[in-house]
Scaffold this motif. Structure first.
Motif, PDB file in Angstrom:
ATOM      1  N   GLU A  98      14.973  -3.661  11.933  1.00  0.00           N
ATOM      2  CA  GLU A  98      15.755  -2.585  11.051  1.00  0.00           C
ATOM      3  C   GLU A  98      17.452  -2.737  11.272  1.00  0.00           C
ATOM      4  O   GLU A  98      17.799  -3.386  12.420  1.00  0.00           O
ATOM      5  CB  GLU A  98      15.454  -1.300  11.095  1.00  0.00           C
ATOM      6  N   GLU A  99      18.167  -2.334  10.415  1.00  0.00           N
ATOM      7  CA  GLU A  99      19.640  -2.537  10.647  1.00  0.00           C
ATOM      8  C   GLU A  99      20.024  -3.744  10.793  1.00  0.00           C
ATOM      9  O   GLU A  99      19.285  -4.695   9.936  1.00  0.00           O
ATOM     10  CB  GLU A  99      20.135  -1.671  11.951  1.00  0.00           C
ATOM     11  N   ASP A 100      20.993  -4.163  11.617  1.00  0.00           N
ATOM     12  CA  ASP A 100      21.417  -5.808  11.594  1.00  0.00           C
ATOM     13  C   ASP A 100      20.362  -6.721  12.202  1.00  0.00           C
ATOM     14  O   ASP A 100      20.471  -8.096  12.146  1.00  0.00           O
ATOM     15  CB  ASP A 100      22.766  -5.707  12.500  1.00  0.00           C
ATOM     16  N   GLU A 101      19.146  -5.983  12.684  1.00  0.00           N
ATOM     17  CA  GLU A 101      18.149  -7.034  13.187  1.00  0.00           C
ATOM     18  C   GLU A 101      17.099  -7.239  12.024  1.00  0.00           C
ATOM     19  O   GLU A 101      16.119  -7.935  12.354  1.00  0.00           O
ATOM     20  CB  GLU A 101      17.489  -6.519  14.423  1.00  0.00           C
ATOM     21  N   LEU A 102      17.291  -6.791  10.999  1.00  0.00           N
ATOM     22  CA  LEU A 102      16.275  -7.131   9.813  1.00  0.00           C
ATOM     23  C   LEU A 102      16.303  -8.581   9.528  1.00  0.00           C
ATOM     24  O   LEU A 102      17.240  -9.150   9.378  1.00  0.00           O
ATOM     25  CB  LEU A 102      16.790  -6.516   8.550  1.00  0.00           C
ATOM     26  N   ARG A 103      14.983  -9.279   9.713  1.00  0.00           N
ATOM     27  CA  ARG A 103      14.906 -10.589   9.538  1.00  0.00           C
ATOM     28  C   ARG A 103      13.862 -11.157   8.744  1.00  0.00           C
ATOM     29  O   ARG A 103      13.608 -12.248   8.524  1.00  0.00           O
ATOM     30  CB  ARG A 103      14.791 -11.345  11.008  1.00  0.00           C
ATOM     31  N   GLY A 104      12.968 -10.258   7.979  1.00  0.00           N
ATOM     32  CA  GLY A 104      12.103 -10.338   7.286  1.00  0.00           C
ATOM     33  C   GLY A 104      10.941  -9.476   7.104  1.00  0.00           C
ATOM     34  O   GLY A 104      11.117  -7.979   7.378  1.00  0.00           O
ATOM     35  N   LEU A 105       9.812  -9.697   6.388  1.00  0.00           N
ATOM     36  CA  LEU A 105       8.762  -8.496   6.249  1.00  0.00           C
ATOM     37  C   LEU A 105       7.270  -8.960   6.672  1.00  0.00           C
ATOM     38  O   LEU A 105       7.265 -10.130   6.768  1.00  0.00           O
ATOM     39  CB  LEU A 105       8.737  -8.484   4.744  1.00  0.00           C
ATOM     40  N   ILE A 106       6.662  -8.056   6.904  1.00  0.00           N
ATOM     41  CA  ILE A 106       5.233  -8.175   7.254  1.00  0.00           C
ATOM     42  C   ILE A 106       4.268  -7.799   5.839  1.00  0.00           C
ATOM     43  O   ILE A 106       4.428  -6.690   5.622  1.00  0.00           O
ATOM     44  CB  ILE A 106       4.491  -7.581   8.291  1.00  0.00           C
ATOM     45  N   ASP A 107       3.588  -8.760   5.165  1.00  0.00           N
ATOM     46  CA  ASP A 107       2.729  -8.302   3.826  1.00  0.00           C
ATOM     47  C   ASP A 107       1.408  -7.768   4.562  1.00  0.00           C
ATOM     48  O   ASP A 107       0.679  -8.678   5.307  1.00  0.00           O
ATOM     49  CB  ASP A 107       2.478  -9.664   3.227  1.00  0.00           C
ATOM     50  N   LEU A 108       1.104  -6.708   4.565  1.00  0.00           N
ATOM     51  CA  LEU A 108      -0.022  -6.030   5.268  1.00  0.00           C
ATOM     52  C   LEU A 108      -1.055  -6.326   4.539  1.00  0.00           C
ATOM     53  O   LEU A 108      -2.392  -6.313   4.814  1.00  0.00           O
ATOM     54  CB  LEU A 108      -0.111  -4.371   5.267  1.00  0.00           C
ATOM     55  N   VAL A 109      -1.210  -6.830   3.386  1.00  0.00           N
ATOM     56  CA  VAL A 109      -2.420  -7.385   2.372  1.00  0.00           C
ATOM     57  C   VAL A 109      -2.995  -8.688   2.851  1.00  0.00           C
ATOM     58  O   VAL A 109      -4.063  -8.803   3.105  1.00  0.00           O
ATOM     59  CB  VAL A 109      -2.040  -7.365   1.013  1.00  0.00           C
ATOM     60  N   THR A 110      -1.962  -9.692   2.876  1.00  0.00           N
ATOM     61  CA  THR A 110      -2.106 -11.027   3.413  1.00  0.00           C
ATOM     62  C   THR A 110      -2.040 -11.061   4.993  1.00  0.00           C
ATOM     63  O   THR A 110      -2.604 -12.281   5.551  1.00  0.00           O
ATOM     64  CB  THR A 110      -1.292 -12.076   2.645  1.00  0.00           C
ATOM     65  N   PHE A 111      -1.552 -10.157   5.498  1.00  0.00           N
ATOM     66  CA  PHE A 111      -1.012 -10.220   6.974  1.00  0.00           C
ATOM     67  C   PHE A 111      -0.425 -11.332   7.332  1.00  0.00           C
ATOM     68  O   PHE A 111      -0.689 -12.075   8.180  1.00  0.00           O
ATOM     69  CB  PHE A 111      -2.383 -10.240   7.886  1.00  0.00           C
ATOM     70  N   GLN A 112       0.757 -11.576   6.761  1.00  0.00           N
ATOM     71  CA  GLN A 112       1.639 -12.849   6.918  1.00  0.00           C
ATOM     72  C   GLN A 112       2.741 -12.246   7.202  1.00  0.00           C
ATOM     73  O   GLN A 112       3.559 -11.142   6.318  1.00  0.00           O
ATOM     74  CB  GLN A 112       1.566 -13.842   5.790  1.00  0.00           C
ATOM     75  N   MET A 113       3.883 -13.197   7.872  1.00  0.00           N
ATOM     76  CA  MET A 113       5.246 -12.810   8.013  1.00  0.00           C
ATOM     77  C   MET A 113       5.922 -13.334   6.818  1.00  0.00           C
ATOM     78  O   MET A 113       5.750 -14.443   6.657  1.00  0.00           O
ATOM     79  CB  MET A 113       5.744 -13.212   9.231  1.00  0.00           C
ATOM     80  N   LEU A 114       6.778 -12.814   6.148  1.00  0.00           N
ATOM     81  CA  LEU A 114       7.388 -13.188   5.087  1.00  0.00           C
ATOM     82  C   LEU A 114       9.160 -13.553   5.599  1.00  0.00           C
ATOM     83  O   LEU A 114       9.633 -12.578   6.004  1.00  0.00           O
ATOM     84  CB  LEU A 114       7.532 -12.575   3.683  1.00  0.00           C
ATOM     85  N   SER A 115       9.270 -14.873   5.288  1.00  0.00           N
ATOM     86  CA  SER A 115      10.897 -15.228   6.032  1.00  0.00           C
ATOM     87  C   SER A 115      11.583 -15.462   4.786  1.00  0.00           C
ATOM     88  O   SER A 115      11.070 -16.146   3.933  1.00  0.00           O
ATOM     89  CB  SER A 115      10.971 -16.248   7.052  1.00  0.00           C
ATOM     90  N   PHE A 116      12.874 -15.334   4.856  1.00  0.00           N
ATOM     91  CA  PHE A 116      13.753 -15.818   3.563  1.00  0.00           C
ATOM     92  C   PHE A 116      14.933 -16.787   3.938  1.00  0.00           C
ATOM     93  O   PHE A 116      15.727 -16.331   4.920  1.00  0.00           O
ATOM     94  CB  PHE A 116      14.341 -14.548   2.842  1.00  0.00           C
ATOM     95  N   THR A 117      14.955 -17.834   3.369  1.00  0.00           N
ATOM     96  CA  THR A 117      15.856 -18.796   3.830  1.00  0.00           C
ATOM     97  C   THR A 117      16.541 -19.317   2.531  1.00  0.00           C
ATOM     98  O   THR A 117      16.174 -19.194   1.687  1.00  0.00           O
ATOM     99  CB  THR A 117      15.100 -20.003   4.431  1.00  0.00           C
ATOM    100  N   GLY A 118      17.614 -20.541   3.046  1.00  0.00           N
ATOM    101  CA  GLY A 118      18.330 -20.663   1.886  1.00  0.00           C
ATOM    102  C   GLY A 118      19.721 -20.204   1.777  1.00  0.00           C
ATOM    103  O   GLY A 118      20.001 -19.136   2.441  1.00  0.00           O
ATOM    104  N   ASP A 119      20.606 -20.828   1.093  1.00  0.00           N
ATOM    105  CA  ASP A 119      22.056 -20.220   1.087  1.00  0.00           C
ATOM    106  C   ASP A 119      21.984 -18.689   0.635  1.00  0.00           C
ATOM    107  O   ASP A 119      23.059 -17.866   0.955  1.00  0.00           O
ATOM    108  CB  ASP A 119      22.656 -20.971  -0.024  1.00  0.00           C
TER     109      ASP A 119
END
Length: 622
Positions: A98-119
């Motif tokens: 949370e706050e400045d440490e936010l780095r992605g999401l956890i999808d509770l349905v698929t139980f996967q970590m979602l990361s966001f990359t690119g410019d």
């Protein structure tokens, strides 16, 4: 386009002055994404929009935005949603940090970590859930499945036997519960950093309804006023609802939601309100300010239409052989007005035309002319609402206008009930016309309805239908004129009790004159009281500023309802007359050291206290 779906995304302003934009957009959509701030939580505007969506039984997704801001808390906002709206929030995602440490999401349905990359974080990458988040994520996923098991025997059987619940089954049950408005899936992220945006669009496709899911829409047959259900069938007769107008001096662009049938470019339609035949000369696919011509559209589409004249917001366009009308759109009354005049006298006609176009676009704007000064009086929902409209005069219409200070839009209502009769008699040339009318008027309880008109004439006495309708129309129009002080009347119940007509002498003009004379007589004899608009005010401020704020509000006739904590801030909820709120936007930063914010929304009208009315209006108020 997203995967195999075509999504029509209608973005509405969050500010309460533009509640009409929200109302008419909700009316034509099949689902909604309600956006909450991870810092402020459920604000006054959010509550208003949520309840507007509930009024139309609209399935919803909640997006908790701004997870990257200081003070963000996913858990607190989910709890806030459940407290305010009845335990409906169903998190299907968790933030990773949370706050400045936010780095992605956890999808509770698929139980996967979602990361966001690119410019621009445009790429979404899946990976296993980080070890330090596995325990909390498993606990949240179990809560999700337990919630689904309460409603699904299939999920309950797998869960109780200790077996894994398949992803597609979880998605299926979440969708079913969402469509029944039993749960609201909660997703999260940061729109500014483009974290969580693609999963929101996936959730729209996965959980919100298509036009086919929404099914039949109620309407009324024009022929006999019987109810009818409009099915989303492309082979049926065409029906569509105009929900927005982009006015132009040459040709208006009408935003229309299609409900049944197929609409072709150049097709002839009928406006069910005016009964006029109109032609859809051109159909446009709308991409914000960019348009693209299309030849035909089917049920459930949002399309731009050029061609139909004398058509406006809330009108139903349909096949001439099956005339019907959808429920009328009801918009709030304006609460504030300001005088507007051209900076140069040569621009008087251009200003009048531009103001007329703005009012045609926005049903919460009203334009009147001051009989004494000749100035135009533009009325709207708040200071910001009018400021933006005046800015458009300069930027879009190239008209320089001067505006006076904002003024409160007062109203009047009858002091009490009464029944009056009046007789109208006039000689026009060699003809004599006359008619009599008896009406009953009484004030109503404050609420959404401004008028209740009842026609008790019936047709048992052989009353010509045209005269009965004329009398009813005159009663409606007459009540919208001013009371003793010239302010429009509201909160009035009026009954057309009797109509005395005479063969060859009682024309429509005579009947109208009799009814209007009865209204004037009622206003004089019964008298009217002055009503002022009341606003619901919500303030967020640091705790140390609460004393200063309440000291400022109390002499301004504010009624404080509650104070609550939102993180490190205090939320003050109160009602206050609009007349006392001018300048508050400039005063609040001084009271809070620049750390306060507020929102206001109209809460109807109330009678002005006698001492205040006497001070403001003198003897006229008594």
């Amino acid at each position: 386009s997203w995967d195999s779906a075509l999504i029509h995304l209608i973005d509405t302003p969050g500010h309460i002055d533009f509640t009409a934009e929200v109302e008419r957009s909700i009316r034509v959509t099949d689902g909604a994404v309600v956006i909450f701030s991870a810092v402020e939580g459920v604000e006054a505007q959010s509550e208003k929009v949520w309840h507007q969506a509930e009024d139309y039984n609209l399935p919803k997704i909640a997006f908790i935005n701004k997870m990257d801001r200081v003070g963000a808390s996913f858990t607190r906002v989910v709890g806030d949603i459940n407290r305010k709206f009845g335990d409906v929030a169903l998190p299907v995602q968790l933030p990773v940090g949370e706050e400045d440490e936010l780095r992605g999401l956890i999808d509770l349905v698929t139980f996967q970590m979602l990361s966001f990359t690119g410019d621009h974080n445009e790429r979404v990458e899946s990976s296993p859930v980080p070890e330090d988040f596995v325990e909390s994520a498993l606990r949240q996923r179990e809560n999700l499945i337990e919630r689904l098991a309460d409603s699904s025997d299939e999920v309950a059987e797998l869960y109780l036997s200790g077996e894994d619940v398949p992803v597609d089954l979880i998605q299926k049950i979440v969708r079913e519960l969402t469509l029944r408005n039993e749960v609201v899936p909660v997703v999260t992220g940061s729109a500014k950093k483009c974290i969580g945006v693609q999963p929101v669009i996936n959730a729209i496709v996965e959980y919100l309804p298509s036009p086919l899911d929404r099914g039949a829409v109620p309407a009324v047959r024009i022929k006999d006023e019987s109810p009818v259900e409009i099915q989303p069938d492309s082979t049926a007769a065409f029906t569509g609802l105009i929900f927005k107008v982009a006015a132009s001096s040459s040709a208006d662009l009408l935003y229309m939601r299609t409900y049944s049938g197929t609409l072709h470019s150049g097709m002839k339609l009928t406006n069910s309100r005016t009964k006029e035949s109109v032609r859809a000369k051109q159909l446009l696919r709308l991409f914000a300010k960019t348009t693209e011509p299309v030849d035909e559209v089917g049920p459930g589409d949002i399309v731009g239409v050029i061609g139909p004249k004398n058509s406006g917001t809330g009108d139903t366009l349909c096949d001439a052989h099956q005339l019907c009308a959808f429920e009328a759109m009801v918009f709030p009354e304006p609460v504030i007005s300001m005088a507007v005049e051209p900076r140069f006298s040569r621009e008087k006609d251009r200003l009048e035309e531009a103001l007329g176009l703005l009012c045609r676009e926005d049903p919460t704007l009203r334009l009147d002319q001051d009989e004494e000064t000749g100035q135009w009086l533009l009325s709207g929902m708040g200071e910001l609402h009018l400021e933006i409209k005046l800015k458009r005069l300069a930027e879009e219409f190239n008209v320089e206008a001067r505006a006076g200070e904002p003024r409160v839009a007062y109203r009047e209502t009858f002091r009490g009930p009464d029944t009056v009769d009046a007789f109208f008699h006039k000689v026009v040339g060699e003809n004599e016309i006359q008619a009599g009318a008896k009406i009953s008027v009484s004030p109503m309880a404050k609420g959404k309805t401004l008028f209740e008109i009842e026609n008790q004439l019936g047709r048992s006495k052989g009353m010509p239908k045209v005269l009965s309708q004329t009398a009813e129309r005159a009663l409606q129009d007459g009540l919208r004129t001013g009371g003793n002080l010239g302010y429009p009347l509201i909160y009035v119940n009026a009954q057309l009790v009797e109509l005395d007509v005479y063969p060859d002498k009682s024309t429509e003009s005579a009947v109208m004159g009799a009814v209007l004379s009865a209204i004037d007589k009622a206003i004089r004899e019964v008298g009217t009281t002055i009503l002022e608009p009341v606003m619901y005010l919500e303030i967020l401020a640091p705790p140390e500023a609460v004393g200063e704020i309440t000291s400022y509000l109390q002499p301004r006739r504010a009624v404080i309802h509650s104070m609550s904590e939102i993180g490190a801030l205090k939320r003050i909820s109160c009602e206050v007359p609009l007349a006392e709120m001018f300048g508050f936007g400039k005063a609040l930063p001084k009271l809070t050291g620049g750390r306060g914010s507020f929102s206001m929304e109209p809460r109807g009208y109330q009678e002005i206290p006698a001492d205040v009315a006497a001070r403001m209006f003198g003897s006229f108020a008594r």
